[in-house]
Design a protein around this motif. Structure first.
Motif: not given
Length: 196
Positions: A81-91, A164-170, A178-180
């Motif tokens: 589980i992770h975020n997209h800091p202030d970004s739009h994620c299109f897939m 270049s970094t995001c956060h993953k969640y337990d 925070e992970v690169p």
């Protein structure tokens, strides 16, 4: 009629996102990704597979306004589980089926070190070839992966703006780390040296 290929998609994305991501550009990106119909001839030479983790291949840096990449998901692989800091994620799914679980973004300031603040799932979806999805942190955070035990999956992702970094969640505690974010391959100089 000439087939709309990945090269044409990249050119149209560069033109559409030349000044960054606007509200109008969000709709245009979804339309362009939907217009492109997956053809392995366009991206098979960029595949990179690992038995350990999913892989990320950078296709285009989008003049600093976005990153376009393919992700290869071997059987059973997923990202936490992770975020997209202030970004739009299109897939867009190019091969196989990918599964997405969307979670309510945790309020990490209210979760103490010793508390159990389990992640709350708010959506569960499968995406088949040529399906397009969009998520922002306003929608929640997510986990994506290939649940198949026989078929590999490939997805095309566009992140705008790039990060270049995001956060993953337990899953159980909601604790964030925070992970690169890096790339396993970089095709930007081979595919589009004049714009990267």
């Amino acid at each position: 009629m000439e087939r709309y290929d990945l090269t044409q998609l990249q050119e149209d994305l560069r033109r559409e996102l030349g000044n960054g991501l606007t509200d109008e550009a969000v709709e245009a990106v979804k339309r362009l990704l939907s217009k492109y119909k997956s053809n392995p001839k366009d991206w098979q030479d960029k595949e990179k597979w690992s038995d350990v983790k999913y892989t990320r291949t950078l296709l285009d840096r989008g003049n600093g306004h976005y990153n376009l990449m393919t992700l290869c998901w071997n059987t059973g692989q997923e990202i936490p589980i992770h975020n997209h800091p202030d970004s739009h994620c299109f897939m867009k799914t190019l091969q196989g089926t990918v599964h997405e679980e969307v979670y309510k973004k945790p309020n990490t300031s209210s979760c103490c070190q010793n508390c159990d603040c389990e992640m709350i799932r708010i959506a569960d979806r499968d995406y088949k070839v040529d399906d397009v999805a969009l998520i922002t942190d306003n929608d929640g955070v997510h986990r994506v992966g290939n649940r198949s035990h026989v078929e590999k999956a490939v997805t095309l992702h566009l992140y705008s703006p790039p990060f270049s970094t995001c956060h993953k969640y337990d899953d159980k505690s909601s604790k964030e780390t925070e992970v690169p974010m890096g790339f396993d391959q970089d095709f930007t100089e081979r595919c589009c040296p004049h714009t990267c």
